[in-house]
Design an enzyme around this catalytic site. Sequence first.
Site, PDB file in Angstrom:
ATOM      1  N   PRO A  10      -1.747  -1.717  48.858  1.00  0.00           N
ATOM      2  CA  PRO A  10      -1.108  -1.184  50.059  1.00  0.00           C
ATOM      3  C   PRO A  10       0.328  -0.752  49.852  1.00  0.00           C
ATOM      4  CG  PRO A  10      -1.468  -3.557  50.265  1.00  0.00           C
ATOM      5  CD  PRO A  10      -2.168  -3.107  49.026  1.00  0.00           C
ATOM      6  N   ASN A  11       0.638   0.369  50.470  1.00  0.00           N
ATOM      7  CA  ASN A  11       1.970   0.967  50.541  1.00  0.00           C
ATOM      8  C   ASN A  11       2.451   1.595  49.243  1.00  0.00           C
ATOM      9  OD1 ASN A  11       2.406   0.271  53.326  1.00  0.00           O
ATOM     10  ND2 ASN A  11       2.613  -1.837  52.623  1.00  0.00           N
ATOM     11  N   ARG A  18       9.433   4.784  50.004  1.00  0.00           N
ATOM     12  CA  ARG A  18       9.590   3.395  50.456  1.00  0.00           C
ATOM     13  C   ARG A  18      10.678   2.662  49.668  1.00  0.00           C
ATOM     14  NH1 ARG A  18       5.654  -1.411  48.851  1.00  0.00           N
ATOM     15  NH2 ARG A  18       6.579  -3.047  50.129  1.00  0.00           N
ATOM     16  N   TYR A  23      12.181   0.163  44.701  1.00  0.00           N
ATOM     17  CA  TYR A  23      11.067   0.771  43.989  1.00  0.00           C
ATOM     18  C   TYR A  23      11.395   2.073  43.266  1.00  0.00           C
ATOM     19  CZ  TYR A  23       8.553  -2.660  46.733  1.00  0.00           C
ATOM     20  OH  TYR A  23       8.132  -3.839  47.283  1.00  0.00           O
ATOM     21  N   ASN A  73      -1.654  -3.260  40.519  1.00  0.00           N
ATOM     22  CA  ASN A  73      -0.566  -3.626  41.405  1.00  0.00           C
ATOM     23  C   ASN A  73      -1.187  -3.802  42.782  1.00  0.00           C
ATOM     24  OD1 ASN A  73       1.664  -3.866  43.054  1.00  0.00           O
ATOM     25  ND2 ASN A  73       2.858  -2.332  41.951  1.00  0.00           N
ATOM     26  N   ALA A  76       1.251  -6.403  48.415  1.00  0.00           N
ATOM     27  CA  ALA A  76       1.340  -7.657  49.165  1.00  0.00           C
ATOM     28  C   ALA A  76       0.061  -8.487  49.075  1.00  0.00           C
ATOM     29  CB  ALA A  76       1.676  -7.364  50.621  1.00  0.00           C
ATOM     30  N   GLU A  97      -1.953  -7.758  35.903  1.00  0.00           N
ATOM     31  CA  GLU A  97      -1.228  -7.646  37.167  1.00  0.00           C
ATOM     32  C   GLU A  97       0.149  -7.050  36.894  1.00  0.00           C
ATOM     33  OE1 GLU A  97       0.969 -10.691  40.247  1.00  0.00           O
ATOM     34  OE2 GLU A  97      -0.883 -11.389  39.322  1.00  0.00           O
ATOM     35  N   HIS A  99       3.950  -5.467  38.705  1.00  0.00           N
ATOM     36  CA  HIS A  99       4.851  -5.295  39.846  1.00  0.00           C
ATOM     37  C   HIS A  99       6.035  -4.463  39.392  1.00  0.00           C
ATOM     38  CE1 HIS A  99       2.604  -8.125  42.221  1.00  0.00           C
ATOM     39  NE2 HIS A  99       2.557  -8.893  41.141  1.00  0.00           N
ATOM     40  N   ARG A 106      13.033 -11.865  44.596  1.00  0.00           N
ATOM     41  CA  ARG A 106      12.846 -11.447  45.988  1.00  0.00           C
ATOM     42  C   ARG A 106      12.498 -12.644  46.870  1.00  0.00           C
ATOM     43  NH1 ARG A 106       9.386  -6.285  46.396  1.00  0.00           N
ATOM     44  NH2 ARG A 106      10.399  -6.284  48.422  1.00  0.00           N
TER      45      ARG A 106
END
Length: 142
Positions: A10-11, A18, A23, A73, A76, A97, A99, A106
């Site tokens: 998502p996103n 964004r 990012y 990725n 969330a 995985e 990111h 964060r």
Amino acid sequence: MKKILILNGPNLNFLGIREPGIYGSDTMDDCLSKLQEHFQGVTLEAFQSNSEGGLIDRLQATIADGTEGVVFNAGAYTHTSLALADCIRSLRVPVVEVHISNVYAREEIRHRSLIAPACKGVISGFGLGSYRLAVEALLMEA
């Protein structure tokens, strides 16, 4: 390894728009172009979904479509989805995985990944370079 899936949750379709301070300003298309240029001879297929079910469906499709590794990725969903973790455990292909940001720098909720224990490894915090590092890791496995 000849076929790697770049899977985004998502996103991530909003990269370049964004929160550029976190990012960056490059889009996923920019990232994919750079990856394809760097990894000539490797088929890189990209898929993005804002839906958990769409991500699971695409992961399950790797069983029959010749995919040999996945760079994932989950956005969330990384921190919330047992369903994705269960799906990854059922696959025959390695999943890395990734990111873009350093999730450990964060919010505390981002410090725990539910999918990491099901993955071959985790790469975090190198911007879109995290994807390149993940592809390299998968190619080292071949």
